[in-house]
Design a protein around this motif. Structure first.
Motif, mmCIF file in Angstrom:
data_model
loop_
_atom_site.group_PDB
_atom_site.id
_atom_site.type_symbol
_atom_site.label_atom_id
_atom_site.label_comp_id
_atom_site.label_asym_id
_atom_site.label_seq_id
_atom_site.Cartn_x
_atom_site.Cartn_y
_atom_site.Cartn_z
ATOM 1 N N ILE A 179 -7.586 -2.819 -1.522
ATOM 2 C CA ILE A 179 -6.245 -2.316 -1.181
ATOM 3 C C ILE A 179 -5.364 -2.393 -2.428
ATOM 4 O O ILE A 179 -4.797 -3.448 -2.734
ATOM 5 N N SER A 208 -2.597 3.208 -1.473
ATOM 6 C CA SER A 208 -1.187 3.247 -1.062
ATOM 7 C C SER A 208 -0.853 4.687 -0.675
ATOM 8 O O SER A 208 -1.252 5.624 -1.380
ATOM 9 N N ASP A 244 -4.547 -4.593 9.675
ATOM 10 C CA ASP A 244 -5.113 -5.859 10.173
ATOM 11 C C ASP A 244 -6.521 -5.639 10.726
ATOM 12 O O ASP A 244 -7.371 -6.537 10.668
ATOM 13 N N MET A 288 -0.240 -10.526 -6.674
ATOM 14 C CA MET A 288 1.027 -10.160 -6.031
ATOM 15 C C MET A 288 2.164 -10.003 -7.055
ATOM 16 O O MET A 288 1.913 -9.699 -8.200
ATOM 17 N N CYS A 321 4.656 -5.260 -11.946
ATOM 18 C CA CYS A 321 4.694 -6.655 -11.523
ATOM 19 C C CYS A 321 5.081 -7.534 -12.701
ATOM 20 O O CYS A 321 5.594 -8.627 -12.524
ATOM 21 N N PHE A 484 -5.381 -10.462 -17.060
ATOM 22 C CA PHE A 484 -4.101 -10.438 -16.354
ATOM 23 C C PHE A 484 -4.150 -11.044 -14.961
ATOM 24 O O PHE A 484 -5.039 -10.741 -14.164
HETATM 25 N N1 LIG Z 1 -0.127 -9.014 -9.755
HETATM 26 C C1 LIG Z 1 -0.560 -7.809 -10.029
HETATM 27 O O1 LIG Z 1 -1.550 -7.609 -10.723
HETATM 28 C C2 LIG Z 1 0.193 -6.618 -9.485
HETATM 29 C C3 LIG Z 1 -0.078 -5.358 -10.014
HETATM 30 C C4 LIG Z 1 0.633 -4.270 -9.507
HETATM 31 C C5 LIG Z 1 1.570 -4.428 -8.511
HETATM 32 N N2 LIG Z 1 1.806 -5.670 -8.035
HETATM 33 C C6 LIG Z 1 2.830 -5.864 -7.010
HETATM 34 O O2 LIG Z 1 2.701 -4.856 -6.022
HETATM 35 C C7 LIG Z 1 3.953 -4.563 -5.436
HETATM 36 C C8 LIG Z 1 4.215 -3.082 -5.479
HETATM 37 O O3 LIG Z 1 3.194 -2.383 -4.853
HETATM 38 P P1 LIG Z 1 3.301 -1.843 -3.354
HETATM 39 O O4 LIG Z 1 4.705 -1.443 -3.068
HETATM 40 O O5 LIG Z 1 2.215 -0.847 -3.196
HETATM 41 O O6 LIG Z 1 2.969 -3.169 -2.554
HETATM 42 P P2 LIG Z 1 2.730 -3.339 -0.957
HETATM 43 O O7 LIG Z 1 2.425 -4.760 -0.748
HETATM 44 O O8 LIG Z 1 3.820 -2.733 -0.196
HETATM 45 O O9 LIG Z 1 1.421 -2.461 -0.671
HETATM 46 C C9 LIG Z 1 0.200 -2.706 -1.340
HETATM 47 C C10 LIG Z 1 -0.934 -2.096 -0.550
HETATM 48 O O10 LIG Z 1 -1.061 -2.791 0.692
HETATM 49 C C11 LIG Z 1 -1.128 -1.844 1.764
HETATM 50 N N3 LIG Z 1 -0.710 -2.540 2.975
HETATM 51 C C12 LIG Z 1 0.544 -2.757 3.437
HETATM 52 N N4 LIG Z 1 0.503 -3.492 4.572
HETATM 53 C C13 LIG Z 1 -0.800 -3.759 4.839
HETATM 54 C C14 LIG Z 1 -1.493 -4.472 5.861
HETATM 55 N N5 LIG Z 1 -0.861 -5.087 6.854
HETATM 56 N N6 LIG Z 1 -2.836 -4.515 5.806
HETATM 57 C C15 LIG Z 1 -3.515 -3.914 4.820
HETATM 58 N N7 LIG Z 1 -2.919 -3.218 3.825
HETATM 59 C C16 LIG Z 1 -1.572 -3.146 3.821
HETATM 60 C C17 LIG Z 1 -0.250 -0.712 1.265
HETATM 61 O O11 LIG Z 1 -0.477 0.468 1.983
HETATM 62 C C18 LIG Z 1 -0.700 -0.632 -0.182
HETATM 63 O O12 LIG Z 1 -1.910 0.060 -0.308
HETATM 64 C C19 LIG Z 1 4.962 -5.360 -6.244
HETATM 65 O O13 LIG Z 1 5.283 -6.526 -5.565
HETATM 66 C C20 LIG Z 1 4.208 -5.671 -7.524
HETATM 67 O O14 LIG Z 1 4.694 -6.784 -8.213
HETATM 68 C C21 LIG Z 1 1.132 -6.767 -8.473
#
Ligand SMILES: NC(=O)c1ccc[n+]([C@@H]2O[C@H](COP(=O)([O-])OP(=O)(O)OC[C@H]3O[C@@H](n4cnc5c(N)ncnc54)[C@H](O)[C@@H]3O)[C@@H](O)[C@H]2O)c1
Ligand SMILES: N[C@@H](CCC=O)C(=O)O
Length: 515
Positions: A179, A208, A244, A288, A321, A484
């Motif tokens: 995901i 996404s 879920d 995250m 992030c 990373f």
């Molecule tokens: N630490 C890292 O390497 C890294 C890299 C990139 C982005 N990020 C973080 O990601 C976030 C931005 O991305 P986003 O807006 O796509 O995040 P998000 O958490 O809203 O969504 C991420 C993915 O999870 C899916 N998702 C949402 N609810 C779900 C559920 N209940 N079950 C399964 N899948 C579900 C979404 O459709 C998407 O594909 C920011 O917080 C950013 O910091 C972290």
């Protein structure tokens, strides 16, 4: 098997007349394909559903980039069954054989770089350099993980024992759910999918919705490789319906998630609620968010620090992030450095991504609302010295925004905004700066600007983040060069782009033969 040494994909300057013409042609070609519908891909078959979701151009939200089919729970059952069947044979192929698929995919992406960039420019609002960086990173992940897999096949050298042959080998886990987020639409998606595949697992990819056309293009590339049916299944869909269900499914062995803290924690909980039918403890990789920043002392090169702080805060509209959304500055240079940061940031151009501005649109209406709400919160928490304006009439544009004199405990200094908003605070010593930096629930990236060796060494020991940079910005890690991942609420620190990363998707097995 002889493989040439790994090298990061070179950055291209797309503003030269020749390159710019090539990219503009690719953008026109991609735009001519707008509005197409992209199917699911299950068990080697394309599946078009009645229900589709549009993906919009954030620079011009009236434009539909494409429609993407939406999986139901029934599709998820079919995909998990197919992935489980495929695992029987895919898990028995060699690391070398699987690595070959990755080398081939890297070459296809290289050959289609301008086109892949064009999709990101139009679907994700990346400017040209950010889009180049993303496609390069995807290629790097393919090249790097292919080589890491070949290395992993050698197993671990064990202490010799008389009369015995002892070996430890790495075997795959099973069916995984991958995901990814939308903000590195090809790079993170590619890295997370292929690391699972090259280690012998089979995958359900749920992209996404905000970058699902890019995800469909990735799946098209993988189809060109003729992966066996069921090895990679593409199941975009509404998380409320299938989220879920997938992550809690008893036949799923692991989840590789990258995204927000809220969703990551939720998935972790769902995945670890064991059902009676489940025979294993699920593994969850969850990378995250962050509340990253820079600490600047009174000895720093202030022009350089200002340039790097602005790049880290506003690159890709602050939607990384790793974005440096906090600057923590020593009081002796505070006014001078703030002036330099504001001066530089005020020069940034804002506009539609295809025009290659410094700052493009934010991703969608929800992000626009969230960021503008934080700007309102910021007005009560600090002094607005730049920006604060936003316009969503044609696209989702937010001007680079800077607040100064902010309390380190303020919401805009603690919560991830994920937009072009920088908060600045003053400290009276370097050690206080480090304490302020550490005082969030996250621990992803940080930067220090100082000419004093002892300060850098102090930061090396005391700054609590997965990726720490001295005298450079806190964004832009390179595969293999700066592995990373972050601490605490930034996730499981899986260290994408490291030789250890593949260990997240295997289990070691020791076999002893007595002679
Ligand atoms: N630490 C890292 O390497 C890294 C890299 C990139 C982005 N990020 C973080 O990601 C976030 C931005 O991305 P986003 O807006 O796509 O995040 P998000 O958490 O809203 O969504 C991420 C993915 O999870 C899916 N998702 C949402 N609810 C779900 C559920 N209940 N079950 C399964 N899948 C579900 C979404 O459709 C998407 O594909 C920011 O917080 C950013 O910091 C972290
Ligand atoms: N690896 C990227 C950040 C990925 C998250 O969005 C960087 O280092 O800037």
């Amino acid at each position: 098997m002889t493989v040439k040494p790994y090298q990061n994909e070179p950055v291209i300057d797309w503003t030269t007349p020749e390159r710019s013409a090539e990219l503009k042609k690719a953008i026109a070609q991609v735009r001519s394909q707008f509005g197409k519908t992209y199917p699911l891909f299950i068990d080697g078959q394309a599946v078009t559903t009645e229900r589709v979701l549009p993906s919009l151009n954030p620079s011009k939200h009236a434009e539909v980039v494409g429609h993407v089919s939406q999986a139901t729970r029934d599709h998820i059952d079919r995909a998990i069954a197919a992935a489980s069947r495929a695992f029987e044979t895919w898990s028995q192929t060699s690391f070398q054989e699987r690595a070959m698929y990755l080398f081939k995919a890297a070459q296809i992406m290289r050959d289609r770089k301008a086109e892949l960039m064009a999709w990101q420019i139009l679907e994700s609002g990346k400017n040209w350099a950010e889009a180049d960086g993303d496609v390069n990173e995807a290629i790097d992940f393919l090249e790097f993980y292919a080589r890491s897999a070949i290395e992993l096949d050698k197993g671990q050298e064990l202490i010799p024992w008389p009369g015995e042959d002892n070996r430890m080998m790495y075997i795959p886990l099973g069916v995984g759910v991958v995901i990814p987020p939308w903000n590195f639409p090809l790079a993170i998606l590619t890295g997370t999918v292929v690391s699972a595949l090259v280690t012998g697992n089979t995958v359900l990819l749920k992209p996404s919705p905000l970058s699902s056309v890019m995800a469909a293009k990735f799946v098209e590339i993988m189809q060109e490789l003729h992966l066996p049916a069921g090895v990679l299944n593409f199941v975009p869909g509404d998380p409320a319906e299938i989220g879920d269900y997938m992550t809690g499914h008893p036949d799923v062995r692991f989840i590789s998630f990258t995204g927000s803290k809220q969703v990551g924690l939720h998935i972790d909980e769902v995945a670890h609620r064991r059902s009676e039918k489940q025979r294993w403890i699920k593994r969850v990789v969850a990378e995250m968010g962050g509340k990253d920043g820079s600490v600047v002392d009174e000895t720093a090169d202030l022009d350089w620090a200002a340039a790097e702080i602005v790049a880290a805060a506003f690159g890709f509209q602050g939607q990384k992030c790793s974005a440096g959304s906090r600057a923590i500055i020593h009081e002796a240079v505070y006014d001078e450095l703030v002036a330099k940061i504001v001066e530089r940031a005020s020069q940034l151009t804002v506009g539609p991504a295809e025009e290659n501005p410094n700052v493009g649109p934010v991703i969608d209406a929800k992000a626009f609302q969230k960021i503008t709400q934080y700007i309102e919160i910021g007005k009560g928490e600090g002094r607005l010295v730049l920006g604060g304006e936003a316009d969503d009439s044609t696209g989702y544009f937010v001007k680079p925004t800077i607040f100064v004199d902010v309390d380190p405990k303020a919401r805009i200094m603690q919560e991830e905004i994920f937009g072009p908003v920088l908060g600045i605070c003053k400290v009276s010593s370097f050690e206080e700066g480090v304490r302020v930096f550490n005082d969030t629930e996250y621990g992803l990236t940080g930067a220090v600007f100082s000419r004093k060796r002892e300060r850098l060494e102090y930061a090396r020991r005391h700054m609590h983040c997965g990726n720490l940079y001295f005298n450079r910005r806190c964004t832009g890690s390179l595969v293999g060069v700066q592995p990373f991942g972050g601490f605490d609420m930034s996730g499981t620190d899986a260290k994408a782009g490291s030789k250890d990363y593949l260990l997240n998707f295997v289990q070691p097995k020791t076999v002893t033969e007595r002679f």
